[in-house]
Design a protein around this motif. Structure first.
Motif, PDB file in Angstrom:
ATOM      1  N   THR A 277       0.816  -1.213   0.000  1.00  0.00           N
ATOM      2  CA  THR A 277       0.000   0.000   0.000  1.00  0.00           C
ATOM      3  C   THR A 277       0.849   1.263   0.000  1.00  0.00           C
ATOM      4  OG1 THR A 277      -1.752  -1.169   1.172  1.00  0.00           O
ATOM      5  CG2 THR A 277      -1.804   1.239   1.261  1.00  0.00           C
ATOM      6  N   TYR A 278       1.935   1.276   0.737  1.00  0.00           N
ATOM      7  CA  TYR A 278       2.761   2.474   0.892  1.00  0.00           C
ATOM      8  C   TYR A 278       4.053   2.405   0.072  1.00  0.00           C
ATOM      9  CZ  TYR A 278      -0.576   3.151   4.564  1.00  0.00           C
ATOM     10  OH  TYR A 278      -1.757   3.295   5.250  1.00  0.00           O
ATOM     11  N   LEU A 279       4.105   1.491  -0.881  1.00  0.00           N
ATOM     12  CA  LEU A 279       5.281   1.275  -1.735  1.00  0.00           C
ATOM     13  C   LEU A 279       6.510   0.857  -0.933  1.00  0.00           C
ATOM     14  CD1 LEU A 279       4.804   4.191  -4.278  1.00  0.00           C
ATOM     15  CD2 LEU A 279       4.066   1.812  -4.482  1.00  0.00           C
TER      16      LEU A 279
ATOM     17  N   HIS B  71       7.264   1.452   5.869  1.00  0.00           N
ATOM     18  CA  HIS B  71       8.529   1.833   5.251  1.00  0.00           C
ATOM     19  C   HIS B  71       9.577   0.737   5.437  1.00  0.00           C
ATOM     20  CE1 HIS B  71       9.056   2.938   9.455  1.00  0.00           C
ATOM     21  NE2 HIS B  71      10.351   2.995   9.251  1.00  0.00           N
ATOM     22  N   THR B  72      10.599   0.811   4.615  1.00  0.00           N
ATOM     23  CA  THR B  72      11.715  -0.126   4.658  1.00  0.00           C
ATOM     24  C   THR B  72      13.000   0.687   4.589  1.00  0.00           C
ATOM     25  OG1 THR B  72      10.379  -1.747   3.468  1.00  0.00           O
ATOM     26  CG2 THR B  72      12.744  -2.154   3.555  1.00  0.00           C
ATOM     27  N   CYS B  73      14.035   0.266   5.311  1.00  0.00           N
ATOM     28  CA  CYS B  73      15.336   0.927   5.274  1.00  0.00           C
ATOM     29  C   CYS B  73      16.428  -0.121   5.085  1.00  0.00           C
ATOM     30  CB  CYS B  73      15.613   1.674   6.573  1.00  0.00           C
ATOM     31  SG  CYS B  73      14.498   3.036   6.936  1.00  0.00           S
ATOM     32  N   VAL B  74      17.484   0.270   4.395  1.00  0.00           N
ATOM     33  CA  VAL B  74      18.658  -0.590   4.261  1.00  0.00           C
ATOM     34  C   VAL B  74      19.911   0.226   4.551  1.00  0.00           C
ATOM     35  CG1 VAL B  74      17.632  -2.152   2.560  1.00  0.00           C
ATOM     36  CG2 VAL B  74      18.950  -0.190   1.770  1.00  0.00           C
ATOM     37  N   VAL B  75      20.926  -0.493   4.992  1.00  0.00           N
ATOM     38  CA  VAL B  75      22.260   0.075   5.144  1.00  0.00           C
ATOM     39  C   VAL B  75      23.147  -0.674   4.170  1.00  0.00           C
ATOM     40  CG1 VAL B  75      24.219   0.440   6.685  1.00  0.00           C
ATOM     41  CG2 VAL B  75      21.882   0.580   7.581  1.00  0.00           C
TER      42      VAL B  75
ATOM     43  N   GLY C  71       9.135   4.027   1.148  1.00  0.00           N
ATOM     44  CA  GLY C  71       7.803   3.649   1.593  1.00  0.00           C
ATOM     45  C   GLY C  71       6.907   4.860   1.595  1.00  0.00           C
ATOM     46  N   THR C  72       6.127   5.023   2.626  1.00  0.00           N
ATOM     47  CA  THR C  72       5.137   6.076   2.811  1.00  0.00           C
ATOM     48  C   THR C  72       5.006   7.068   1.667  1.00  0.00           C
ATOM     49  OG1 THR C  72       5.411   5.902   5.170  1.00  0.00           O
ATOM     50  CG2 THR C  72       4.349   7.861   4.392  1.00  0.00           C
ATOM     51  N   SER C  73       6.040   7.794   1.321  1.00  0.00           N
ATOM     52  CA  SER C  73       5.944   8.821   0.293  1.00  0.00           C
ATOM     53  C   SER C  73       6.091   8.251  -1.112  1.00  0.00           C
ATOM     54  CB  SER C  73       7.027   9.875   0.504  1.00  0.00           C
ATOM     55  OG  SER C  73       8.298   9.300   0.273  1.00  0.00           O
TER      56      SER C  73
ATOM     57  N   TRP D 183      13.982   9.515  13.424  1.00  0.00           N
ATOM     58  CA  TRP D 183      13.172  10.415  12.616  1.00  0.00           C
ATOM     59  C   TRP D 183      11.860   9.738  12.267  1.00  0.00           C
ATOM     60  CZ3 TRP D 183      17.270   7.592  11.157  1.00  0.00           C
ATOM     61  CH2 TRP D 183      17.085   6.684  10.122  1.00  0.00           C
ATOM     62  N   GLY D 184      10.904  10.534  11.848  1.00  0.00           N
ATOM     63  CA  GLY D 184       9.601  10.001  11.444  1.00  0.00           C
ATOM     64  C   GLY D 184       8.528  10.417  12.427  1.00  0.00           C
ATOM     65  N   GLY D 185       7.457   9.604  12.519  1.00  0.00           N
ATOM     66  CA  GLY D 185       6.340   9.902  13.413  1.00  0.00           C
ATOM     67  C   GLY D 185       6.815  10.138  14.829  1.00  0.00           C
ATOM     68  N   ASN D 186       6.328  11.183  15.446  1.00  0.00           N
ATOM     69  CA  ASN D 186       6.842  11.567  16.745  1.00  0.00           C
ATOM     70  C   ASN D 186       5.728  11.772  17.762  1.00  0.00           C
ATOM     71  OD1 ASN D 186       9.012  12.032  18.395  1.00  0.00           O
ATOM     72  ND2 ASN D 186       9.050  14.216  18.012  1.00  0.00           N
ATOM     73  N   SER D 187       4.649  11.017  17.650  1.00  0.00           N
ATOM     74  CA  SER D 187       3.519  11.225  18.549  1.00  0.00           C
ATOM     75  C   SER D 187       3.878  10.971  20.013  1.00  0.00           C
ATOM     76  CB  SER D 187       2.343  10.341  18.139  1.00  0.00           C
ATOM     77  OG  SER D 187       2.706   8.975  18.248  1.00  0.00           O
ATOM     78  N   GLU D 188       4.855  10.164  20.270  1.00  0.00           N
ATOM     79  CA  GLU D 188       5.283   9.869  21.646  1.00  0.00           C
ATOM     80  C   GLU D 188       6.693  10.389  21.911  1.00  0.00           C
ATOM     81  OE1 GLU D 188       3.244   8.655  23.806  1.00  0.00           O
ATOM     82  OE2 GLU D 188       1.659   8.013  22.443  1.00  0.00           O
ATOM     83  N   LEU D 189       7.142  11.339  21.105  1.00  0.00           N
ATOM     84  CA  LEU D 189       8.472  11.939  21.220  1.00  0.00           C
ATOM     85  C   LEU D 189       9.594  10.925  21.056  1.00  0.00           C
ATOM     86  CD1 LEU D 189       7.819  14.444  24.138  1.00  0.00           C
ATOM     87  CD2 LEU D 189       7.686  14.858  21.685  1.00  0.00           C
TER      88      LEU D 189
END
Length: 146
Positions: free
Chosen positions: A6-8, A28-32, A41-43, A76-82
């Motif tokens: 859904t979010y690529l 989202h997905t991240c790689v190093v 993802g998301t965007s 980084w990213g969603g910060n609803s709970e700091l």
């Protein structure tokens, strides 16, 4: 990658041909790869995280990610709970873990957690001992100790 797209989050960017590590969050997905971090993802667009050099570990939570690099821990990213605001006392980090809205690190001085603690996931046992590995679920955290 496979499953819901859904979010690529499954669409691996064409410039990602190898990875040393990977982490997947809710959308989202991240790689190093060779110390460089890339997330998508998301965007729908892949994002390089240029402020981080020599990334050693990545952890992905629900709507956020954290990385351990030469400069320390950055989230980084969603910060609803700091959760993206890494406390200043988090240094000497050896391992990271990310849950739904909390993150934890094994540091030189023990385990430290931050973010949402509504279900007790930040309540580190006083007698935890020397942690050598840490993982986080949605609302819990576990550590392997010596």
């Amino acid at each position: 990658c496979w499953g819901d797209n859904t979010y690529l989050q499954l669409k691996i960017p064409p410039d990602v041909s190898s990875a040393d590590q990977m982490a997947g969050g809710w959308d989202h997905t991240c790689v190093v790869s060779q110390g460089q971090l890339k997330c998508w993802g998301t965007s729908g667009a892949a994002v390089n995280i240029p402020s981080l050099n020599n990334v050693r570990q990545i952890a992905a939570g629900w709507l956020f990610s954290c990385a351990l690099a030469d400069s320390g821990v950055q989230c980084w990213g969603g910060n609803s709970e700091l959760v993206s605001e890494v406390p200043s006392e988090i240094h000497g980090v050896r391992r990271l873990a990310a849950g739904a809205a909390h993150a934890c690190a094994i540091t030189d001085s023990g385990v430290r957690c931050w973010g949402s603690g509504a279900q007790g996931q930040l309540n580190i046992p006083a007698d935890l001992g020397n942690a050598r590995e840490i993982v986080a679920g949605s609302v819990h955290t576990c550590a392997l100790v010596d």
